[in-house]
Design a protein around this motif. Structure first.
Motif, PDB file in Angstrom:
ATOM      1  N   THR A 190     -23.966 -22.661  -8.872  1.00 58.00           N
ATOM      2  CA  THR A 190     -24.348 -21.966  -7.834  1.00 58.00           C
ATOM      3  C   THR A 190     -23.125 -22.327  -6.864  1.00 58.00           C
ATOM      4  O   THR A 190     -23.146 -23.279  -6.231  1.00 58.00           O
ATOM      5  N   TYR A 191     -21.719 -21.558  -5.873  1.00 59.81           N
ATOM      6  CA  TYR A 191     -21.209 -22.015  -5.287  1.00 59.81           C
ATOM      7  C   TYR A 191     -20.723 -20.355  -4.469  1.00 59.81           C
ATOM      8  O   TYR A 191     -20.837 -19.598  -4.149  1.00 59.81           O
ATOM      9  N   MET A 192     -20.087 -21.224  -3.331  1.00 59.97           N
ATOM     10  CA  MET A 192     -19.768 -19.805  -2.369  1.00 59.97           C
ATOM     11  C   MET A 192     -18.160 -19.930  -2.109  1.00 59.97           C
ATOM     12  O   MET A 192     -17.083 -21.271  -2.450  1.00 59.97           O
ATOM     13  N   SER A 193     -17.583 -18.941  -2.675  1.00 57.24           N
ATOM     14  CA  SER A 193     -16.356 -19.371  -2.716  1.00 57.24           C
ATOM     15  C   SER A 193     -15.377 -17.780  -1.449  1.00 57.24           C
ATOM     16  O   SER A 193     -15.924 -16.940  -1.128  1.00 57.24           O
ATOM     17  N   GLY A 194     -14.238 -18.625  -0.953  1.00 57.99           N
ATOM     18  CA  GLY A 194     -13.630 -17.314  -0.054  1.00 57.99           C
ATOM     19  C   GLY A 194     -12.685 -18.619   1.298  1.00 57.99           C
ATOM     20  O   GLY A 194     -12.381 -19.560   1.186  1.00 57.99           O
ATOM     21  N   ARG A 195     -12.406 -18.016   1.990  1.00 54.46           N
ATOM     22  CA  ARG A 195     -12.270 -19.276   3.595  1.00 54.46           C
ATOM     23  C   ARG A 195     -12.973 -19.352   4.890  1.00 54.46           C
ATOM     24  O   ARG A 195     -13.358 -17.802   5.470  1.00 54.46           O
ATOM     25  N   SER A 196     -13.295 -19.934   5.357  1.00 51.94           N
ATOM     26  CA  SER A 196     -14.000 -20.114   6.709  1.00 51.94           C
ATOM     27  C   SER A 196     -13.014 -21.158   7.205  1.00 51.94           C
ATOM     28  O   SER A 196     -13.707 -22.193   7.523  1.00 51.94           O
ATOM     29  N   PRO A 197     -12.400 -20.957   8.807  1.00 53.82           N
ATOM     30  CA  PRO A 197     -12.032 -19.388   8.498  1.00 53.82           C
ATOM     31  C   PRO A 197     -10.878 -19.158   7.996  1.00 53.82           C
ATOM     32  O   PRO A 197     -10.039 -19.683   7.961  1.00 53.82           O
ATOM     33  N   VAL A 198     -10.399 -17.596   8.065  1.00 50.29           N
ATOM     34  CA  VAL A 198      -9.032 -16.969   7.244  1.00 50.29           C
ATOM     35  C   VAL A 198      -8.235 -17.692   7.952  1.00 50.29           C
ATOM     36  O   VAL A 198      -8.262 -17.762   9.326  1.00 50.29           O
ATOM     37  N   PRO A 199      -7.203 -18.235   7.237  1.00 53.64           N
ATOM     38  CA  PRO A 199      -6.192 -18.636   8.151  1.00 53.64           C
ATOM     39  C   PRO A 199      -5.062 -17.844   8.853  1.00 53.64           C
ATOM     40  O   PRO A 199      -5.060 -16.413   8.163  1.00 53.64           O
ATOM     41  N   GLY A 200      -4.166 -18.047  10.022  1.00 56.96           N
ATOM     42  CA  GLY A 200      -3.905 -17.074  10.855  1.00 56.96           C
ATOM     43  C   GLY A 200      -2.699 -15.792   9.741  1.00 56.96           C
ATOM     44  O   GLY A 200      -2.736 -14.543  10.179  1.00 56.96           O
ATOM     45  N   PRO A 201      -2.057 -16.718   9.012  1.00 57.28           N
ATOM     46  CA  PRO A 201      -1.089 -15.991   8.441  1.00 57.28           C
ATOM     47  C   PRO A 201      -1.466 -14.602   7.125  1.00 57.28           C
ATOM     48  O   PRO A 201      -0.989 -13.852   7.233  1.00 57.28           O
ATOM     49  N   ILE A 202      -2.785 -15.373   7.004  1.00 63.30           N
ATOM     50  CA  ILE A 202      -3.104 -14.401   6.698  1.00 63.30           C
ATOM     51  C   ILE A 202      -3.828 -13.081   6.947  1.00 63.30           C
ATOM     52  O   ILE A 202      -3.931 -11.790   6.197  1.00 63.30           O
ATOM     53  N   ARG A 203      -4.560 -13.156   8.175  1.00 63.43           N
ATOM     54  CA  ARG A 203      -5.054 -12.075   8.489  1.00 63.43           C
ATOM     55  C   ARG A 203      -3.813 -11.394   8.808  1.00 63.43           C
ATOM     56  O   ARG A 203      -3.822 -10.203   9.005  1.00 63.43           O
ATOM     57  N   ARG A 204      -2.555 -12.061   9.373  1.00 64.09           N
ATOM     58  CA  ARG A 204      -1.344 -11.568   9.773  1.00 64.09           C
ATOM     59  C   ARG A 204      -0.427 -10.976   8.331  1.00 64.09           C
ATOM     60  O   ARG A 204      -0.288  -9.248   8.943  1.00 64.09           O
ATOM     61  N   ALA A 205      -0.915 -10.974   7.469  1.00 63.42           N
ATOM     62  CA  ALA A 205       0.003 -10.314   6.051  1.00 63.42           C
ATOM     63  C   ALA A 205      -1.294  -8.939   6.088  1.00 63.42           C
ATOM     64  O   ALA A 205      -0.615  -8.480   5.670  1.00 63.42           O
TER      65      ALA A 205
END
Length: 189
Positions: free
Chosen positions: A118-133
């Motif tokens: 059992t694990y956590m997948s994702g991004r923390s924090p989400v990088p700025g370029p991905i948010r911009r995309a």
């Protein structure tokens, strides 16, 4: 909290009215889903996987991996499940769990042993370029949808067709360019 919210999209489009919130929300969901297909989940999600073929390494399938909560082993000899979490180390970059060998052996190897991770997948924090995309793709979808009621500003009827975008799907090339450093490795996702 989502990586990009409807408020973020409206601020990016300089919108104050809520008349188009439902439509913008759908576009945000579509843009986020398309981008997550390339870079993995943006928001942290819990994942549980079972493995019955294993060795000293287990390769997790949902990247990027933030943390591992537990590794339980159901031994092949039918004994009670064992919490083996502390014996494993995670390489967050590759998503590989490696078991530390202590005492010269690796317990519970054998056909039929089931490892539940059992694990956590994702991004923390989400990088700025991905948010911009995500913001850029949502804005492009909005402007394209709105252009049906706008005068034709296209290249004209004799212009060559647009170039094939290949695996990008409907994502714009400038959006894809922002995502290149964060793309999942082949075969993951």
């Amino acid at each position: 909290m989502p990586a990009v919210t409807l408020s973020d999209v409206k601020a990016n489009l300089n919108m104050t009215s809520s008349a188009n919130d439902f439509e913008l929300s759908d576009m945000l969901t579509d843009a986020t889903t398309a981008i997550e297909n390339l870079v993995g989940p943006l928001d942290a999600v819990a994942v549980t996987e079972e493995f019955d073929e294993h060795g000293r390494n287990i390769v997790l399938s949902r990247m990027p991996v933030l943390s591992v909560s537990s590794v339980f082993i159901e031994p092949w000899l039918g004994s009670a499940p064992v919490d083996d979490t502390v014996a494993w180390r995670l390489n967050r970059t590759t998503g590989v769990l490696r078991r530390l060998v202590t005492g010269g052996g690796f317990p519970y190897i054998g056909r039929g042993s089931i490892f539940t991770v059992t694990y956590m997948s994702g991004r923390s924090p989400v990088p700025g370029p991905i948010r911009r995309a995500v913001l850029m793709q949502t804005a492009r979808m909005w402007l394209t949808q709105r252009s049906a009621t706008q005068p034709n500003r296209g290249p004209g009827p004799n212009a060559p067709p647009p170039s094939y975008l290949g695996a990008q799907g409907f994502l714009d090339s400038d959006v894809t360019a922002l995502l290149v450093p964060y793309l999942l490795p082949p075969g993951v996702g």
